[in-house]
Design a protein around this motif. Structure first.
Motif, short mmCIF file in Angstrom:
data_model
loop_
_atom_site.label_atom_id
_atom_site.label_comp_id
_atom_site.label_asym_id
_atom_site.label_seq_id
_atom_site.Cartn_x
_atom_site.Cartn_y
_atom_site.Cartn_z
N TYR A 55 -5.17 -13.90 -1.80
CA TYR A 55 -4.39 -13.43 -2.71
C TYR A 55 -4.38 -11.87 -2.95
O TYR A 55 -5.45 -11.03 -3.30
N LYS A 56 -3.03 -10.69 -2.91
CA LYS A 56 -3.04 -9.30 -3.20
C LYS A 56 -1.46 -9.35 -3.81
O LYS A 56 -0.39 -9.64 -3.28
N GLU A 57 -1.76 -8.03 -4.50
CA GLU A 57 -1.54 -7.76 -5.76
C GLU A 57 0.05 -7.12 -3.95
O GLU A 57 0.04 -5.88 -3.62
N ASP A 116 6.90 -13.43 -6.01
CA ASP A 116 6.32 -13.59 -7.71
C ASP A 116 5.98 -14.90 -8.19
O ASP A 116 5.14 -14.56 -9.18
#
Ligand SMILES: Cc1cc2nc3c(=O)[nH]c(=O)nc-3n(C[C@H](O)[C@H](O)[C@H](O)COP(=O)(O)O)c2cc1C
Ligand SMILES: C=C(O[C@@H]1CC(C(=O)O)=C[C@@H](OP(=O)(O)O)[C@H]1O)C(=O)O
Length: 386
Positions: free
Chosen positions: A276-278, A385
């Motif tokens: 996961y990466k912002e 999101d």
């Protein structure tokens, strides 16, 4: 979206009707012809492909280069038809002389014998005309329309040849390299040295009166997460793609990602770890599963590998039995492809493009192209999101 093709291999033309393409999408015959041209070519094809000039005529569903949302009809003329007028018996007043012209010798590996039994034809031409891979020209026309749609949504579909008759391209390429180099030569193989080995294999098979098959790869990039569904067997998109690919003449095996190799790999080398990466959301650290989990797209590129059997019609005779006399004979022929893997990779690419476009149109509001784009953009945002 759905489509139906019609037409015999040596009849006047192929016709295809596609229903469900959104309105207000730019579409011209040139956009389709560039894909048709790729299917026609390829090292190892027979004399028929020198006769045909596969160009399409759009006869409905498009005005001034814009789709109307109504059924799109596309026609592909068979240039070879003029040499078959009498045999096809489609000319006004043209009488068939069945005894002289009918085919009673089924070719092993073709639909001839079973098709004759099933539809009770004693002239096997009635089977071979429709079972011929000439039909794949119409399927590429459909896929070409789908590719125009997919491109407008940021999705690219492309293909290459991985193996012909044992000559295999084991190179590790980035998606960009594959995309840029997928049309570099007449065997559609990225590695030039292997490409030459493939040509040699084809020549060798041809000079032995034999044929060879191979393996192709289709990649789809930019596909939204969550196409297809795990909730019912017939909604799994990998299953739909597999059906579509295997329905292409002579395709006998299909795999996703590491595919056939999975049988001897441990689980730790097959499942793709999640990251996961912002800003860019979830991803997979590898893509051994070829973009599918639970029958749904997971956002990684879709990778489909498929195997084509060797062309069944051989210059070297194979045994068969005459359906009238029941006598054993050795099947011989006048013309055939000795390898159609490069052409078939294009067919495969377009079959996958159709299944993706169909799934997208099923999933998102899509009467008009702008509406579809907005709907997909909202979905992509919701996935980010999550
Ligand atoms: C692009 C393409 C071209 C083909 N050309 C030939 C050919 O020239 N001669 C032939 O015997 N089979 C050819 N085939 C394969 C046959 O159409 C196919 O093997 C046959 O219809 C039987 O179907 P099946 O192999 O799926 O059972 C071709 C297939 C494709 C995809
Ligand atoms: C016509 C095409 O492929 C044909 C597929 C085919 C077969 O048996 O499947 C046999 C050959 O046709 P013919 O018997 O007329 O030589 C190929 O050329 C095409 O790809 O457009």
């Amino acid at each position: 979206m759905r489509f139906l093709t019609a037409g015999e291999s040596h009849g006047p033309k192929l016709t295809v009707i596609i229903e469900g393409i959104p309105s207000n999408m730019k579409l011209s015959s040139d956009m389709i012809n560039k894909e048709m041209f790729k299917r026609q070519g390829g090292y190892g094809r027979g004399r028929r492909m020198q006769i045909e000039k596969d160009t399409v005529v759009i006869t409905s569903g498009v005005r001034h280069g814009i789709t109307l949302g109504s059924p799109i009809t596309i026609e592909v003329i068979n240039d070879d038809h003029k040499h078959w007028l009498k045999i096809m018996g489609v000319e006004e007043g043209e009488e068939m002389t069945p005894d002289k012209r009918k085919i009673t010798k089924p070719r092993p590996g073709h639909a001839d014998l079973v098709g004759g039994m099933k539809y009770r034809h004693r002239d096997l031409r009635n089977v071979l005309e429709r079972s011929s891979a000439r039909e794949t020209a119409a399927r590429v026309a459909v896929g070409a329309v789908c590719k125009v749609l997919l491109e407008s949504l940021g999705i690219s579909v492309y293909s290459r040849v991985i193996e012909i008759g044992g000559a295999r391209d084991n190179g590790e390429y980035t998606l960009d390299e594959i995309k840029k180099k997928n049309d570099i030569n007449d065997v559609r193989c990225i590695d030039e040295t292997v490409a030459q080995m493939m040509r040699d294999k084809i020549d060798e098979a041809k000079s032995n009166g034999d044929s060879i098959g191979g393996e192709v790869q289709v990649i789809a990039d930019g596909v939204p997460v969550g196409l297809g569904s795990y909730v019912q067997y017939d909604r799994k998109l990998d299953g739909k793609i597999a059906q579509s690919v295997i329905s292409i003449n002579a395709f006998k095996a299909v795999g996703f990602g590491a595919g056939y190799d999975m049988k001897h790999l441990p689980g730790s080398k097959v499942q793709d770890p999640i990251s996961y990466k912002e800003g860019s959301g979830y991803s997979r650290m590898t893509n051994n599963l070829g973009g599918f989990e639970g029958g749904m797209t997971n956002g990684m590129p879709i990778i489909v590998n498929a195997v084509m059997k060797p062309i069944p019609t051989l210059y070297k005779p194979l045994q068969s039995v005459d359906i009238d006399t029941k006598e054993v004979y050795q099947a011989s022929i006048e013309r055939s492809d000795s390898c159609a893997v490069p052409a078939a990779s294009i067919v495969c690419e377009h079959a996958v493009a159709f299944e993706l476009a169909k799934e997208i149109l099923n999933e998102f509001q899509s009467n008009d192209l702008e509406q579809l784009k907005e709907s997909i953009a909202r979905h992509r945002q919701a996935i980010l999101d999550y």
